[in-house]
Enzyme design. Structure first.
Site, short mmCIF file in Angstrom:
data_model
loop_
_atom_site.label_atom_id
_atom_site.label_comp_id
_atom_site.label_asym_id
_atom_site.label_seq_id
_atom_site.Cartn_x
_atom_site.Cartn_y
_atom_site.Cartn_z
N SER A 15 0.85 -1.18 0.00
CA SER A 15 0.00 0.00 0.00
C SER A 15 0.89 1.24 0.00
CB SER A 15 -0.90 0.02 1.26
OG SER A 15 -1.54 1.27 1.42
N TYR A 18 -0.98 -0.60 10.43
CA TYR A 18 -1.26 -1.07 9.06
C TYR A 18 -0.13 -0.62 8.13
CZ TYR A 18 -3.49 -1.62 4.53
OH TYR A 18 -3.76 -1.98 3.23
#
Length: 257
Positions: free
Chosen positions: A138, A148
């Site tokens: 990501s 994350y």
């Protein structure tokens, strides 16, 4: 015909990879937790494209699930030529607002599963002198914000390092770093998305097409959109201390609420 194994194949980016690869004539091994959805997906792709679609139900937050996929990747009588490590999720809430159990489950899926499955796949691929791995990370990997993003930063660093070590083996590895993509990701995490501007959203099918093109070019990191390429270029030039503050404010404005 070559075979691609895709984790998290039934929705979002994983489903887009399955559609694209099936259309190109690849046989598939579809991996997810929901057997019913997997079977429906396999039937649809087989009927539409005439490829073979194998179903493998596995929960990658468990040792049993990871082990089942490792075993399939290590099967040299039915080799896998392309691995797409796509399975993943996010936790709603800031650091310390999320339970330790949920944090560790995310790390199991994002880090341990990626490490073990990449290792199982590339060991077999190296012996054949060919193959590819796409680890879905990501753009959050490049921003100092949250567990994350930290887990996705590991995916990028690991993939680049492994790609370098296997550079002469015929095996290609690439970390795919998308921005916001309209999938079930945010819904499953209970995250609202109404505050995210339209220009920040990417189309999953276009993203996958660009990612596969980048893999063919031999790139080890793919940011498959000019908008996000420009944003990440700015990030590289921004001092880390300042970037942390900007990332935090932006996260509160555009991130999950």
């Amino acid at each position: 015909m070559t075979t691609a194994l895709i984790t998290g194949s039934t929705a979002g980016i994983g489903a887009a990879f399955a559609r694209r690869l099936a259309a190109q004539g690849h046989n598939l091994v579809l991996v997810a937790r929901d057997t019913k959805r997997l079977r429906e997906q396999a039937t649809e792709l087989h009927d539409r494209h005439g490829i073979e679609a194998e179903v493998l139900t596995a929960d990658l937050s468990t040792d049993e699930g990871i082990g089942a996929v490792e075993a399939r990747l290590s099967d040299r009588t039915h080799p896998v030529d392309l691995l797409v490590n796509n399975a993943g999720f996010g936790n709603k809430g800031r650091y310390l607002d999320v339970s330790m159990a949920d944090e560790l489950t995310m790390l199991k899926v994002h880090i341990e599963a990626v490490l073990r499955l990449t290792s199982a796949a590339t060991e077999s691929m190296r012996s054949r002198g060919r193959g590819g791995v796409i680890n879905v990370a990501s753009v959050a990997a490049f921003l100092p914000r949250g567990t994350y993003g930290a887990s996705k930063a590991w995916v990028v660093q690991f993939t680049q390092g492994a790609a370098k070590d296997l550079a002469d083996s015929g095996v290609r590895l690439m970390a795919l770093c998308p921005g916001f993509v309209r999938t079930e990701f945010h819904q499953r995490a209970g995250m609202g998305t109404d505050n995210i501007p339209n220009w920040m959203w990417l189309d999953a099918d276009k993203l996958v097409a660009e990612a596969l093109a980048d893999l063919a070019r031999g790139r080890t990191v793919s940011i498959p959109d000019p908008r996000y390429k420009a944003l990440m270029g700015i990030v590289k030039l921004t001092p880390r201390g300042l970037l942390g503050g900007v990332s935090s404010r932006t996260g509160r404005k555009y991130g999950p609420q």
